[in-house]
Write an enzyme that holds these catalytic residues in place. Sequence first.
Site, short mmCIF file in Angstrom:
data_model
loop_
_atom_site.label_atom_id
_atom_site.label_comp_id
_atom_site.label_asym_id
_atom_site.label_seq_id
_atom_site.Cartn_x
_atom_site.Cartn_y
_atom_site.Cartn_z
N LYS A 22 -0.08 0.17 -18.41
CA LYS A 22 -0.45 0.86 -19.65
C LYS A 22 0.40 2.12 -19.84
O LYS A 22 0.95 2.34 -20.92
CB LYS A 22 -1.92 1.26 -19.59
CG LYS A 22 -2.34 2.30 -20.63
CD LYS A 22 -3.79 2.69 -20.58
CE LYS A 22 -4.08 3.78 -19.62
NZ LYS A 22 -3.87 5.16 -20.08
N ASN A 23 0.51 2.92 -18.78
CA ASN A 23 1.17 4.22 -18.93
C ASN A 23 2.68 4.12 -18.98
O ASN A 23 3.35 5.10 -19.29
CB ASN A 23 0.71 5.19 -17.82
CG ASN A 23 -0.74 5.61 -18.05
OD1 ASN A 23 -1.31 5.35 -19.11
ND2 ASN A 23 -1.33 6.22 -17.05
N CYS A 123 -10.01 16.03 -24.43
CA CYS A 123 -10.49 14.71 -24.00
C CYS A 123 -11.46 14.94 -22.85
O CYS A 123 -11.58 16.03 -22.33
CB CYS A 123 -9.32 13.81 -23.64
SG CYS A 123 -8.99 13.68 -21.91
N ARG A 128 -6.26 19.32 -21.86
CA ARG A 128 -4.96 18.62 -21.98
C ARG A 128 -4.08 19.16 -23.12
O ARG A 128 -3.86 18.51 -24.13
CB ARG A 128 -5.20 17.12 -22.12
CG ARG A 128 -5.90 16.59 -20.88
CD ARG A 128 -6.17 15.12 -20.94
NE ARG A 128 -4.93 14.34 -20.76
CZ ARG A 128 -4.92 13.02 -20.83
NH1 ARG A 128 -6.02 12.36 -21.10
NH2 ARG A 128 -3.79 12.37 -20.65
N ILE A 130 -0.66 20.56 -25.17
CA ILE A 130 0.68 19.94 -25.33
C ILE A 130 1.76 21.01 -25.38
O ILE A 130 2.88 20.77 -25.84
CB ILE A 130 0.75 19.06 -26.61
CG1 ILE A 130 0.45 19.90 -27.86
CG2 ILE A 130 -0.19 17.87 -26.52
CD1 ILE A 130 0.83 19.22 -29.16
N ASP A 313 -5.04 9.42 -11.26
CA ASP A 313 -5.66 8.25 -11.92
C ASP A 313 -6.32 7.30 -10.94
O ASP A 313 -6.98 6.36 -11.36
CB ASP A 313 -4.61 7.47 -12.73
CG ASP A 313 -4.15 8.25 -13.92
OD1 ASP A 313 -3.16 7.84 -14.55
OD2 ASP A 313 -4.75 9.30 -14.22
N ARG A 405 -9.59 0.44 -22.57
CA ARG A 405 -8.35 1.17 -22.85
C ARG A 405 -7.32 0.93 -21.75
O ARG A 405 -6.13 1.08 -21.96
CB ARG A 405 -8.63 2.67 -22.94
CG ARG A 405 -9.62 3.03 -24.02
CD ARG A 405 -9.65 4.50 -24.25
NE ARG A 405 -8.30 4.99 -24.55
CZ ARG A 405 -8.04 6.26 -24.79
NH1 ARG A 405 -9.00 7.15 -24.73
NH2 ARG A 405 -6.82 6.65 -25.05
C1 EPZ Z 1 -0.30 11.01 -18.12
O1 EPZ Z 1 -1.03 11.90 -18.95
C2 EPZ Z 1 -1.14 9.75 -18.02
N1 EPZ Z 1 -1.31 9.16 -19.36
C3 EPZ Z 1 -2.51 10.08 -17.43
O2 EPZ Z 1 -3.21 8.85 -17.26
C4 EPZ Z 1 -2.31 10.71 -16.04
O3 EPZ Z 1 -3.56 11.10 -15.53
C5 EPZ Z 1 -1.39 11.94 -16.17
O4 EPZ Z 1 -0.14 11.57 -16.79
C6 EPZ Z 1 -1.07 12.54 -14.80
O5 EPZ Z 1 -0.45 11.59 -13.99
C7 EPZ Z 1 -0.30 8.44 -19.88
O6 EPZ Z 1 0.75 8.27 -19.28
C8 EPZ Z 1 -0.54 7.85 -21.24
P1 EPZ Z 1 0.44 15.41 -17.76
P2 EPZ Z 1 -0.34 13.27 -19.47
O7 EPZ Z 1 1.17 15.93 -18.94
O8 EPZ Z 1 1.10 13.03 -19.75
C9 EPZ Z 1 -1.15 19.85 -17.98
C10 EPZ Z 1 -5.03 7.39 -17.39
O9 EPZ Z 1 -6.13 7.42 -16.83
N2 EPZ Z 1 -0.32 19.96 -19.18
O10 EPZ Z 1 1.23 14.96 -16.55
O11 EPZ Z 1 -1.19 13.81 -20.57
C11 EPZ Z 1 -2.33 18.91 -18.20
O12 EPZ Z 1 -3.42 19.61 -18.79
C12 EPZ Z 1 -4.45 8.66 -17.98
O13 EPZ Z 1 -4.30 6.36 -17.49
C13 EPZ Z 1 -0.15 21.19 -19.79
O14 EPZ Z 1 -0.69 22.20 -19.34
O15 EPZ Z 1 -0.50 14.19 -18.19
C14 EPZ Z 1 -2.64 18.47 -16.79
O16 EPZ Z 1 -3.43 19.44 -16.15
C15 EPZ Z 1 -5.42 9.82 -17.86
N3 EPZ Z 1 0.62 21.28 -20.91
C16 EPZ Z 1 -1.27 18.42 -16.11
O17 EPZ Z 1 -0.40 19.22 -16.94
C17 EPZ Z 1 1.25 20.18 -21.45
O18 EPZ Z 1 1.97 20.33 -22.46
C18 EPZ Z 1 -0.67 17.03 -16.02
O19 EPZ Z 1 -0.66 16.49 -17.32
C19 EPZ Z 1 1.07 18.93 -20.82
C20 EPZ Z 1 0.29 18.84 -19.69
#
Ligand code: EPZ
Length: 427
Positions: A22-23, A123, A128, A130, A313, A405
């Site tokens: 998925k990811n 969420c 989370r 951006i 995850d 999902r």
């Molecule tokens: C991806 O989410 C995955 N989703 C998530 O899987 C996974 O848990 C996560 O990476 C970590 O491995 C997809 O790939 C679609 P991050 P993402 O940006 O990209 C902080 C599942 O269950 N952060 O690596 O959103 C954030 O809050 C899902 O399949 C910021 O602060 O994760 C978190 O604490 C859940 N600012 C950390 O970084 C930002 O701009 C890691 O988030 C972005 C992130």
Amino acid sequence: MDKIIIEGGKRLSGTIPVSGAKNAALTLLPCALLTEEPLTLRNLPRLADIDGFQHLMNQFGISTAIAGSRPEDFGRVMTLQATRITSSVAPYDLVRKMRASILVLGPMLARMGEATVSLPGGCAIGNRPIDLHLKVIEALGATIEMAAGYVRAIAPDGGLPGGRYSFPVVSVGATENALMTAVLCNGKSTLHNAAREPEIVDLCNLLVAMGAQIEGIGTSDITIHGVPRLHGATYMVMPDRIEAGSYACAAAITGGEVLLKGARIEDMEATVQALRDAGVHVEPKADGIYVAAEGKLKPVTLSTAPYPGFATDMQAQLMALLCRAEGSSVLTETIFENRYMHVPELNRMGARIETKGRTAIVHGVDKLAGADVMATDLRASMSLVIAGLAAEGQTQVHRLYHLDRGYERLEEKLALVGAQIERVGGD
Ligand code: EPZ
């Protein structure tokens, strides 16, 4: 709403086909924006989030055709073609349902010179933000504007120059957005402290297949030499390492043994190590990974971390398995601030788990008892299914849309290996 009913206590045995990741799929799909030529993705999982992303791509005027899969097949082939983009706006009503929509920001900007995406809501597992997506896209030369709940990125008239960015926090999504932007910049871009997840490698491999020039794939220091255009490609989505790890926990907690067909052990070494530390036999095979329970489960202490560390995850699923270990395990969730919502539900099934901030202490218990439980987020739902498979009596997991999902035809796959499980509607 649908629910799943599980009669626990059945030992799983047999072969489970692992679907496309998925990811990975959610970052490969927006690459269609980067070329006018057709992009064909094979081994796409049949998941609600993939359907949602297809709908979003159609919103931009991108054609999407599903080909060649019989109802009984797992996975689908989708050809996307962005000949003309009729809209560069990702609207709130689509983005709010699927956070991954933010991954169109970079490629849309790279293709059209501007992109407008609704800010994703929070969420269940955390707020989370951006901010890192926006900071890295600015570092590549874009101007970012925020208005009325939308973020707008604009490239200079001569196109994006490219640039350098060092991530203060490892971010999978922000790294993906950066890569999909940098490939069409006018110059060179360098990313430092970039995410190294296998899904990022899958994205880089697709971009290279489309004609991108990327160095340092799989490392945290990536250099991208921008090119004027990219061409189409046909690409096989990698197998889902989180789905595979989830079913490994399901087999182990039932005292069973499964072949996870199509899984790649090199993608999931931290998960494999945790399973082995818990006393589970894990063996690579030519066509997948063989997992077998071997006597009593042992407690494990670990923290989640960016790849190659133990995947956040997989935390909820491993926790469910450790509820049956002999002794107390200590899990620390370092990535998200609220990823323990499965704990109260597991405790209602007889587990003994205490949480203190980001740390959970899992005291192993002799048995789990079936119960009516509520899914709260994708991976929490799977932990409840795993516990239900081992629990005495019946477990009903409600709010299945969370599960749909991320797990393709879960009840069919588990029934293939002997689980007594059915999906019923009208919750
Ligand atoms: C991806 O989410 C995955 N989703 C998530 O899987 C996974 O848990 C996560 O990476 C970590 O491995 C997809 O790939 C679609 P991050 P993402 O940006 O990209 C902080 C599942 O269950 N952060 O690596 O959103 C954030 O809050 C899902 O399949 C910021 O602060 O994760 C978190 O604490 C859940 N600012 C950390 O970084 C930002 O701009 C890691 O988030 C972005 C992130």
